[in-house]
Scaffold this motif. Structure first.
Motif, PDB file in Angstrom:
ATOM      1  N   PHE A  25      40.398  32.929  47.447  1.00  0.00           N
ATOM      2  CA  PHE A  25      39.569  32.333  46.364  1.00  0.00           C
ATOM      3  C   PHE A  25      38.111  33.260  46.325  1.00  0.00           C
ATOM      4  O   PHE A  25      37.607  33.206  45.416  1.00  0.00           O
ATOM      5  CB  PHE A  25      39.113  30.906  46.774  1.00  0.00           C
ATOM      6  CG  PHE A  25      38.644  30.073  45.602  1.00  0.00           C
ATOM      7  CD1 PHE A  25      39.504  29.834  44.491  1.00  0.00           C
ATOM      8  CD2 PHE A  25      37.294  29.939  45.488  1.00  0.00           C
ATOM      9  CE1 PHE A  25      39.119  29.109  43.449  1.00  0.00           C
ATOM     10  CE2 PHE A  25      36.725  29.490  44.206  1.00  0.00           C
ATOM     11  CZ  PHE A  25      37.654  28.968  43.294  1.00  0.00           C
ATOM     12  N   GLY A  28      37.293  36.019  43.824  1.00  0.00           N
ATOM     13  CA  GLY A  28      36.541  35.466  42.524  1.00  0.00           C
ATOM     14  C   GLY A  28      35.265  35.149  42.545  1.00  0.00           C
ATOM     15  O   GLY A  28      34.538  34.780  41.727  1.00  0.00           O
ATOM     16  N   MET A  29      34.581  35.168  43.793  1.00  0.00           N
ATOM     17  CA  MET A  29      33.288  34.672  44.011  1.00  0.00           C
ATOM     18  C   MET A  29      32.318  35.655  44.466  1.00  0.00           C
ATOM     19  O   MET A  29      31.204  35.864  44.072  1.00  0.00           O
ATOM     20  CB  MET A  29      33.370  33.398  44.843  1.00  0.00           C
ATOM     21  CG  MET A  29      34.029  32.212  44.559  1.00  0.00           C
ATOM     22  SD  MET A  29      33.744  31.071  46.013  1.00  0.00           S
ATOM     23  CE  MET A  29      32.034  30.854  45.772  1.00  0.00           C
ATOM     24  N   ILE A 149      42.127  31.445  40.848  1.00  0.00           N
ATOM     25  CA  ILE A 149      40.966  31.986  41.424  1.00  0.00           C
ATOM     26  C   ILE A 149      39.881  32.766  40.420  1.00  0.00           C
ATOM     27  O   ILE A 149      38.602  32.801  40.480  1.00  0.00           O
ATOM     28  CB  ILE A 149      41.419  33.282  42.292  1.00  0.00           C
ATOM     29  CG1 ILE A 149      42.318  32.706  43.426  1.00  0.00           C
ATOM     30  CG2 ILE A 149      40.218  34.330  42.725  1.00  0.00           C
ATOM     31  CD1 ILE A 149      43.166  33.695  44.081  1.00  0.00           C
ATOM     32  N   TRP A 150      40.354  33.204  39.144  1.00  0.00           N
ATOM     33  CA  TRP A 150      39.434  33.934  38.095  1.00  0.00           C
ATOM     34  C   TRP A 150      38.936  32.716  37.290  1.00  0.00           C
ATOM     35  O   TRP A 150      37.868  33.322  36.454  1.00  0.00           O
ATOM     36  CB  TRP A 150      40.296  34.935  37.498  1.00  0.00           C
ATOM     37  CG  TRP A 150      41.044  35.928  38.561  1.00  0.00           C
ATOM     38  CD1 TRP A 150      42.212  36.027  38.861  1.00  0.00           C
ATOM     39  CD2 TRP A 150      40.368  36.748  39.556  1.00  0.00           C
ATOM     40  NE1 TRP A 150      42.374  36.981  39.820  1.00  0.00           N
ATOM     41  CE2 TRP A 150      41.320  37.191  40.351  1.00  0.00           C
ATOM     42  CE3 TRP A 150      38.996  36.992  39.760  1.00  0.00           C
ATOM     43  CZ2 TRP A 150      41.036  38.223  41.472  1.00  0.00           C
ATOM     44  CZ3 TRP A 150      38.549  37.942  40.855  1.00  0.00           C
ATOM     45  CH2 TRP A 150      39.560  38.498  41.610  1.00  0.00           C
ATOM     46  N   GLY A 153      36.495  30.690  40.281  1.00  0.00           N
ATOM     47  CA  GLY A 153      35.649  31.522  41.222  1.00  0.00           C
ATOM     48  C   GLY A 153      34.352  31.631  40.682  1.00  0.00           C
ATOM     49  O   GLY A 153      33.184  31.377  41.128  1.00  0.00           O
ATOM     50  N   ALA A 173      31.831  30.959  50.068  1.00  0.00           N
ATOM     51  CA  ALA A 173      33.052  31.884  49.712  1.00  0.00           C
ATOM     52  C   ALA A 173      33.558  32.202  51.174  1.00  0.00           C
ATOM     53  O   ALA A 173      34.880  32.266  51.418  1.00  0.00           O
ATOM     54  CB  ALA A 173      32.592  33.501  49.269  1.00  0.00           C
TER      55      ALA A 173
END
Length: 403
Positions: A25, A28-29, A149-150, A153, A173
């Protein structure tokens, strides 16, 4: 849909898929969190870009290396070591007092080099959990699920970084990485499956045409997606919610496409057909930079992304020895990272020259090349209809389950 529910009921599948999604995850952050954090410290987007470039370069370099190490030292040892080093480097970026940009770049490079190779690990384990007929739907489900995730995130990272603190965003994150990493590493399947030591030189797996095809096609497709992201932000601006909504719709289209089409048999034209769908959507998107038009066309383009990724993962699995699977997926991941970096850079230059339309032209061009490559080199694309898509067994006895 019943096939996917059946997969999730298979012992270990839901646990591995859930844990690897949590562990990954931060993917995406961290880019947005790093960008906001470094910009606030040094008041320069250029400095933040250098840190992000160093991080991406580290990930690209490490992909095949750390994946291959799992066959030498074992998955758990490599995953534990990389998890400790990566979280330390990322945490230092967040918590250290103001540092010079070169030191932030060095920490970003270390974080990238030590990014835990969970994606190659889980895709190496999957063929040991299900039969060959379930492998393609499983890869499709995995590719679809990773869109979460995208979708979520960047939204979480932006909200935390702008409304609370970029330090908090980075540390959240890190928390995802630690919790997900420990959950994944502690899964019984990670201990049961042992990757044999590869006897070939590093990079030799790229001589297998399907692996090279998947690497090049992934490079082009993810490059197109990165150009779309830059184009959407340039269209609506960084601070407006439309950018996040449109990109979320793009990712949601991929999720839907993976669930709807990912289970279909893989013939020699499978990758070309899916990439053609992506190209059509992106070419249409370039016509009008309107919220509703972009939402509709990018949703259309997204329908082909997860199915195309599922094809790439499956043809790689079916074309290499089990001892080479992790390294092969590492190269595919490296191709995607390089594509993302170059796609973003090319889109940036085109935005400066032709406004936001230029980014969508680049995206459509890369997607068209992503269609053209598997079309021209279709002989490198195996026909897996009715065939076993599991990795090729190694020529010596392999212990996969420890008593």
């Amino acid at each position: 849909m019943n096939s996917y529910l059946s997969l999730l009921k298979t012992r270990g599948v839901a646990r591995l898929m859930g844990s690897q999604l949590v562990a990954r995850f931060p993917g995406g952050m961290l880019s947005l969190a790093f960008l906001i954090h470094i910009e606030q410290i040094h008041h320069s987007y250029g400095a933040a870009g250098l840190v992000l470039a160093a991080t991406s370069a580290g990930q690209a370099i490490a992909g095949p290396l750390t994946s291959r190490w799992m066959g030498t030292w074992g998955m758990r040892r490599v995953l534990v070591l990389t998890l400790i080093v990566c979280t330390t480097a990322v945490g230092t970026i967040a918590l250290a007092p103001k540092l010079p940009v070169p030191l932030y770049m060095a920490l970003g490079l270390i974080a990238g080099l030590s990014y835990p190779p969970i994606q190659p690990a889980v895709r190496t384990i999957y063929p040991k959990l299900v039969n060959s007929g379930q492998l393609t739907p499983l890869y499709s489900l995995d590719a679809s699920a990773q869109e979460l995730i995208w979708i979520l995130g960047p939204v979480i990272a932006t909200l935390l970084a702008t409304q609370v603190s970029p330090v908090i965003a980075i540390m959240v994150a890190v928390l995802f990485m630690v919790v997900g990493g420990i959950w994944f590493i502690s899964s019984p399947e990670v201990g049961r499956v042992r990757i044999p030591r590869s006897r070939r030189k590093l990079g030799a797996v790229l001589t297998r045409p399907p692996v090279l095809l998947a690497t090049v096609a992934g490079f082009l497709m993810i490059g197109a997606c990165a150009a779309v992201e830059a184009g959407v932000v340039a269209t609506f601006g960084e601070g407006r919610p439309e950018s996040g909504v449109v990109l979320a719709i793009f990712a949601f289209g991929s999720l839907v496409g993976g669930l709807a089409f990912g289970h279909r048999p893989i013939g020699p034209w499978a990758l070309a057909v899916r990439m053609f769908g992506v190209f059509v959507g992106l070419a249409l998107a370039a016509a009008f930079l309107d919220f509703w038009w972009l939402s509709a066309t990018l949703a259309l383009a997204g329908l082909g992304i997860a199915p195309a990724l599922a094809v790439m993962f499956t043809i790689v699995s079916a074309s290499v020895k089990f001892s080479e699977t992790a390294e092969a997926y590492g190269w595919v991941g490296t191709g995607q990272l390089i594509g993302a970096a170059l796609g973003s850079a090319a889109a940036g230059f085109m935005i400066d020259a032709f406004d936001a339309h230029g980014a969508f032209w680049i995206a459509a061009l890369l997607a068209f090349l992503g269609f053209l490559v598997p079309t021209i080199f279709r002989r490198a694309h195996p026909d897996l209809r009715g065939l076993d898509s599991s990795p090729i067994p190694d020529t010596e006895p392999i212990q996969t389950v420890r008593p």
